[in-house]
Motif scaffolding. Structure first.
Motif, PDB file in Angstrom:
ATOM      1  N   LYS A  54      33.922  29.002  37.514  1.00 34.18           N
ATOM      2  CA  LYS A  54      34.270  30.253  36.832  1.00 34.18           C
ATOM      3  C   LYS A  54      35.766  30.290  36.490  1.00 34.18           C
ATOM      4  O   LYS A  54      36.143  30.557  35.353  1.00 34.18           O
ATOM      5  N   SER A  55      36.602  30.029  37.495  1.00 29.71           N
ATOM      6  CA  SER A  55      38.054  30.077  37.244  1.00 29.71           C
ATOM      7  C   SER A  55      38.459  28.985  36.269  1.00 29.71           C
ATOM      8  O   SER A  55      39.338  29.193  35.419  1.00 29.71           O
ATOM      9  N   THR A  56      37.817  27.832  36.361  1.00 25.20           N
ATOM     10  CA  THR A  56      38.116  26.735  35.431  1.00 25.20           C
ATOM     11  C   THR A  56      37.807  27.163  33.999  1.00 25.20           C
ATOM     12  O   THR A  56      38.557  26.861  33.069  1.00 25.20           O
ATOM     13  N   MET A 101      44.909  36.441  36.879  1.00 23.47           N
ATOM     14  CA  MET A 101      44.423  35.299  37.656  1.00 23.47           C
ATOM     15  C   MET A 101      43.900  35.685  39.031  1.00 23.47           C
ATOM     16  O   MET A 101      44.234  36.735  39.578  1.00 23.47           O
ATOM     17  N   GLU A 102      43.074  34.807  39.575  1.00 26.01           N
ATOM     18  CA  GLU A 102      42.517  34.986  40.911  1.00 26.01           C
ATOM     19  C   GLU A 102      43.669  35.093  41.920  1.00 26.01           C
ATOM     20  O   GLU A 102      44.652  34.373  41.815  1.00 26.01           O
ATOM     21  N   GLY A 103      43.510  36.007  42.883  1.00 27.13           N
ATOM     22  CA  GLY A 103      44.495  36.079  43.965  1.00 27.13           C
ATOM     23  C   GLY A 103      45.761  36.831  43.614  1.00 27.13           C
ATOM     24  O   GLY A 103      46.804  36.616  44.223  1.00 27.13           O
ATOM     25  N   LEU A 177      39.537  38.497  33.504  1.00 25.48           N
ATOM     26  CA  LEU A 177      39.795  39.035  34.842  1.00 25.48           C
ATOM     27  C   LEU A 177      39.097  38.139  35.864  1.00 25.48           C
ATOM     28  O   LEU A 177      37.872  37.985  35.828  1.00 25.48           O
ATOM     29  N   ASP A 178      39.884  37.546  36.764  1.00 32.00           N
ATOM     30  CA  ASP A 178      39.298  36.616  37.730  1.00 32.00           C
ATOM     31  C   ASP A 178      39.194  37.267  39.109  1.00 32.00           C
ATOM     32  O   ASP A 178      40.184  37.387  39.820  1.00 32.00           O
ATOM     33  N   GLU A 179      38.022  37.722  39.454  1.00 32.20           N
ATOM     34  CA  GLU A 179      37.700  38.326  40.740  1.00 32.20           C
ATOM     35  C   GLU A 179      38.641  39.453  41.170  1.00 32.20           C
ATOM     36  O   GLU A 179      39.277  39.373  42.215  1.00 32.20           O
ATOM     37  N   PRO A 180      38.689  40.509  40.364  1.00 33.53           N
ATOM     38  CA  PRO A 180      39.551  41.631  40.753  1.00 33.53           C
ATOM     39  C   PRO A 180      39.136  42.287  42.072  1.00 33.53           C
ATOM     40  O   PRO A 180      39.946  42.970  42.690  1.00 33.53           O
TER      41      PRO A 180
HETATM   42 MG   LIG Z   1      37.482  31.081  41.128  1.00 35.97          MG
END
Ligand SMILES: [Mg+2]
Ligand SMILES: Nc1ncnc2c1ncn2[C@@H]1O[C@H](COP(=O)(O)OP(=O)(O)OP(=O)(O)O)[C@@H](O)[C@H]1O
Length: 277
Positions: A54-56, A101-103, A177-180
């Protein structure tokens, strides 16, 4: 039908990803012919388990792969109909892309407001670079209260708000949006997703929303994709996915009923907005 409507459909798609393949370090293939699309004004959820890619996928769209020795080896990426597959992140920001981004990557040693100012540097030269952050503070009053405090002292939820705020500064037409929801207490997750839904409805920002929390993602999204091992395995409207027996079993869990109930407010907001528009 697809052929007859193809031209019209293309115009309405903010983002088109066709058959992309991504390899890290020249050997590890992570995306294997992944395709998806984000229609204008819509929230599209991209769901899948850990390591699915997913993030990729988001990094491929926002030009970040080269920073991680990743390479887009095949396929097409179009933003507003234009080929953007080889553009640098900064060029993509200019074309209206915002990637959260994630994190929650924020500059911890800068104040909240300095973080927002730093986000404007990527906009240098663009006529409409904002001089104030009223829009961001309007959505996140808590950031206004803490604007002179260091970002490193914010709570996890406030840092997530700041990460979203930084992307908003670029006045994006498409937000990734990566895993808000990652690591946030349920009440805060609901608060942040309500604001995400408002940003979409009030500003018309299209969104590609990566989540492991499938319940809440499908509560705000119009449609969604489920990916496994580098490709899409199921897609459909949010309602259809939420009702799909496989999705319910593998992504929502059998006890999903309670969670679904607690997000009734969000669903209501979404429907109301649909009627209004
Ligand atoms: Mg990810
Ligand atoms: N920079 C990298 N170099 C090498 N391999 C990577 C890199 N980034 C990710 N990978 C690998 O690619 C695969 C997909 O990772 P990715 O981060 O895209 O998954 P994800 O779906 O976002 O997972 P998660 O839900 O855990 O965030 C994983 O096997 C991961 O180990």
């Amino acid at each position: 039908m697809a052929a007859a409507g193809a031209k019209e459909t293309t115009v309405d798609l903010v983002l088109e990803v066709n058959n992309i393949e991504v390899v890290y370090n020249k050997v590890v293939q992570v995306l294997r012919g992944l395709s998806l699309a984000v229609p204008r004004g819509r929230i599209v959820a991209l769901l899948g388990s850990n390591g699915a890619g997913k993030s990729t996928t988001l990094k491929a769209i926002s030009g970040l792969l080269p920073l991680e020795d990743g390479e887009l080896q095949a396929g097409e990426i179009r933003l507003h109909g234009q080929d953007t597959a080889r553009l640098a992140p900064q060029q993509l920001v200019h074309r209206g892309l915002g990637h959260v981004m994630e994190g929650r990557r924020v500059f911890e040693d800068l104040t909240v407001e300095e973080n927002l100012v730093a986000a404007t540097y990527a906009l240098a030269g663009r006529a409409a670079a904002p001089r104030d952050f009223d829009a961001v503070y309007g959505y996140f009053p808590r950031l206004h209260e803490r604007r002179k405090g260091l970002a490193g002292y914010l709570s996890g939820g406030e840092q997530q708000m700041l990460a979203i705020g930084r992307a908003l500064v670029g006045e994006p037409t498409l937000m990734l949006l990566d895993e808000p929801s990652l690591g946030l207490a349920p009440q805060l997750v609901e608060e942040i997703f309500t604001i995400i839904a408002r940003i979409n409805a009030e500003r018309g920002v299209s969104m590609l929303l990566v989540e492991q929390n499938a319940s809440i993602a499908l509560a705000v999204a119009h449609s969604g994709y489920i990916m496994e091992n580098g490709k899409i395995v199921i897609d459909g409207s949010a309602e259809r996915l939420a009702a799909d027996p496989d999705v319910r079993e593998f992504y929502l869990g059998l006890g999903g009923g309670d969670q679904a109930r607690s997000f009734r407010g969000l669903k209501h907001y979404k429907r109301r907005k649909r009627w209004l528009s």
